[in-house]
Design an enzyme around this catalytic site. Structure first.
Site, mmCIF file in Angstrom:
data_model
loop_
_atom_site.group_PDB
_atom_site.id
_atom_site.type_symbol
_atom_site.label_atom_id
_atom_site.label_comp_id
_atom_site.label_asym_id
_atom_site.label_seq_id
_atom_site.Cartn_x
_atom_site.Cartn_y
_atom_site.Cartn_z
ATOM 1 N N SER A 1 -9.500 1.610 3.158
ATOM 2 C CA SER A 1 -8.666 2.367 2.233
ATOM 3 C C SER A 1 -7.646 1.518 1.472
ATOM 4 O O SER A 1 -7.136 1.952 0.450
ATOM 5 C CB SER A 1 -7.930 3.474 2.996
ATOM 6 O OG SER A 1 -7.064 2.904 3.963
ATOM 7 N N SER B 1 -9.462 -0.798 7.386
ATOM 8 C CA SER B 1 -8.952 -0.576 6.026
ATOM 9 C C SER B 1 -8.256 -1.765 5.374
ATOM 10 O O SER B 1 -7.965 -1.725 4.182
ATOM 11 C CB SER B 1 -8.003 0.617 6.016
ATOM 12 O OG SER B 1 -8.735 1.813 6.026
ATOM 13 N N LYS C 1 0.844 -1.196 0.000
ATOM 14 C CA LYS C 1 0.000 0.000 0.000
ATOM 15 C C LYS C 1 0.878 1.245 0.000
ATOM 16 O O LYS C 1 1.930 1.265 0.645
ATOM 17 C CB LYS C 1 -0.887 -0.038 1.249
ATOM 18 C CG LYS C 1 -1.926 1.059 1.340
ATOM 19 C CD LYS C 1 -2.744 0.880 2.614
ATOM 20 C CE LYS C 1 -3.832 1.919 2.773
ATOM 21 N NZ LYS C 1 -4.615 1.712 3.999
#
Lengths: 98, 488
Positions: B159, B183, B84
């Protein structure tokens, strides 16, 4: 429901957070923030008179490292390559003293 | 079997057995990325050149000697992984999905990235995310959203949406995400993969660009439960550079993935009386409860304590911490800078105003409000006290139950735009995931069945701090039922 956040509050918060909102943005942001803060206020119902705040889920106290200078493995020029404006080994900012 | 359909452990095994070489695996990964990225947009930056070089170097090592003393340390050698874009990668752009960091190149790598590279996994790129991890859909990424590989009209969740979608689409062997309020787990549920938020302190936060430091944790997104355990095995390590990371007894996570739940006490929770669960999600939860019961667990219905206060307490604290953490983005030493500012204050204000997106501004202002004089006690301090009450209630719940089973999210993946103009509805969908962040406990999301549209349903198991092995035990059983002869 009673409004908690007015336009003056939004402007004050923007000043503190170093943000600018246009007048139109300001009103839509105010409405949304007012709604969310109204929702946050639900926790007012909880009885916490005997409760201490919980900042961290861990029971540990401060963790110290030995106070010894260490060589930085990275290179100064790599760090500075991220600076939007630089002079020699320093990032540059607009003049702060007149 | 096609390489892109293989699990991380299957890939590692095929490499170790010499059935495929690491350069072949990495090439196959980049072909897959090239064929799918235009429609999905999982990645923000690719590391193709360094990945190919690394593949050649690792292949030579694999062929010449066995560099690992114990075979279990070499399970991920040559396996491509994605990270990420809020975890720093040395020399590789790290944006947090924000115009603020569009050109930021870190000078060091995050602790988790270093550990995975040391274990021989090959970094292929950085994945898309909501801006600064503020969002549940990837729609707040300033580089445009990621699409759900199961149905491109749907969000992948967030996210860590890019990481979840990349794993689901076979664009990497596994991925790393971060989880502050769900997330990792919510996008895992929406994309039909496994996602784990480890216990706070089990995995290093060094190099993780902070959102809410008291709750942020990095963790794996994987094709199956065993992969998840194998990745955790590598990244669960005390890091002297993160003072909240904890030294723990070494555990064998893979060994826990046997699906033996006999004697485990499991609380089944479907939310507060007013929680609106999608009927198929509620159905999957009941069937999962039956599966666990039939496999020998004691399953009882339980009410999650303080559920209606969970989301307000969480967002009060998360926004407060975020407003403080994001003060560092001022346009001086790195990040976006406005070119027209005449004085320093103007420079800060214009740079932040121009580079931050609307959701980031909203959370900074919310956080500034709950921390400001006159409101600190009413909101922030109150939320910290609520957090203690919640933590104590969960500690007590875990004396009665080994695991809590509940949905990961109330619905399957929504369509794009479902939350536009309704910030509160988006926040409220985090109901089931935020308890693990407020209490610091571990939680895993496992795919379990599909809804009428063929969208994956994710179920969550939560447990006591540092008892990830129990989570894997339960998750492995649910996974067997999903994969096995029975239709769920």
């Amino acid at each position: 429901m009673e409004e908690r956040i007015d336009q003056d509050t939004i402007q004050r918060l923007c000043g503190q957070a170093k943000l600018t909102l246009s007048p139109e943005e300001g009103e839509s942001v105010r409405k949304e923030i007012d709604r969310v803060i109204g929702y946050f206020a639900k926790i007012e119902e909880l009885d916490t008179t005997e409760t201490l705040p919980l900042f961290s889920v861990q029971d540990q106290s401060n963790v110290f490292r030995v106070d010894e200078a260490q060589e930085y493995a990275g290179r100064t020029e790599d760090v500075l390559s991220n600076a939007p404006e630089k002079k020699g080994d320093f990032p540059v900012v607009p003049k702060v003293v007149s | 079997m096609q390489l892109e359909q293989m699990s991380a452990l299957e890939l590692g095994e095929a490499i170790a057995a010499g059935r495929v070489t690491i350069p072949e695996v990495v090439s196959a990964t980049f072909s897959e990325i090239r064929s799918r990225e235009e429609s999905l947009h999982c990645f923000l930056t690719l590391a193709e050149q360094s990945a190919r070089q690394q593949a050649v170097r690792l292949q030579a090592i694999v062929e010449s000697e066995n560099p690992f003393e114990k075979p279990e340390e070499g399970l991920l050698v040559g396996v491509p992984f994605a990270v990420k874009d809020n975890l720093c990668t040395k020399g590789l752009r790290t944006t947090c999905g924000s115009a603020m960091l569009e050109h930021f190149v870190p000078t060091y790598s995050a602790g988790v990235v270093n550990l995975l590279e040391k274990a021989g996994a090959v970094l292929v790129g950085k994945t898309n995310m909501d801006e600064f991890a503020f969002g549940s859909t990837t729609e707040t990424s300033c580089f445009g959203p990621t699409r759900n590989p199961i149905d491109p009209e749907r969000v992948p969740g967030g996210s860590s949406g890019g990481s979840a979608a990349a794993v689901a689409a076979g664009e990497c062997g596994f991925a790393i995400g971060t989880d502050t309020g769900g997330s990792i787990r919510q996008p895992a549920a929406y994309c039909g993969v496994v996602g784990l938020k480890p216990t706070y302190g089990l995995v290093s936060r060094y190099g993780l660009i902070a959102y809410a430091s008291s709750m942020d944790q990095a963790g794996p997104l994987t094709r199956d439960v065993r992969d998840c355990a194998a990745v955790l095995q590598v990244i669960a390590k005390k890091d002297g550079l993160d003072s909240t990371s904890v030294e723990t007894e070494p555990k064998d996570y893979l060994k826990a993935c046997v699906g033996d739940v006999r004697g485990l006490r499991i609380g089944l929770a479907d939310g507060a009386p007013d929680t609106k669960l999608q009927p198929e999600v509620a159905g999957a939860l009941e069937r999962a409860g039956d599966c666990l019961r039939e496999a020998g667990a004691e399953v009882e219905r339980v009410q999650l304590p303080y559920l209606e206060y969970m989301v307000p307490a969480y967002y009060t604290l998360a926004c407060a911490e975020a407003s403080s953490n994001l003060e560092r983005f001022d346009g001086v030493k790195y990040g976006y800078r406005d070119k027209t500012a005449r004085n320093l204050s103007d420079l800060y204000e214009r740079s932040r105003t121009e580079a931050f997106g609307p959701e980031v501004k909203r959370r900074i202002l919310l956080g500034t409000y709950v921390l400001s004089a006159g409101f600190y006690d009413q909101y922030y301090l109150k939320a910290l006290k609520a957090r203690r009450k919640i933590k104590e209630a969960y500690d007590s719940l875990y004396t009665q139950y080994d695991l809590i089973l509940c949905p990961t999210a109330p619905t399957t993946a929504p369509k794009f735009g479902a939350y536009s103009g309704d910030t509160l509805a988006m926040y409220q969908s985090d109901l089931f995931t935020v308890p693990a962040n407020l209490t610091g406990c571990p939680a895993i999301s496992v795919p379990f069945g599909e809804d009428a549209d063929g969208l994956p349903i994710g179920l969550q198991l939560m447990g006591r701090a540092f008892e990830e092995p129990l989570l894997f035990q339960g998750a492995a059983l649910l996974e067997t039922e999903r994969k096995g002869g029975r239709s769920v």
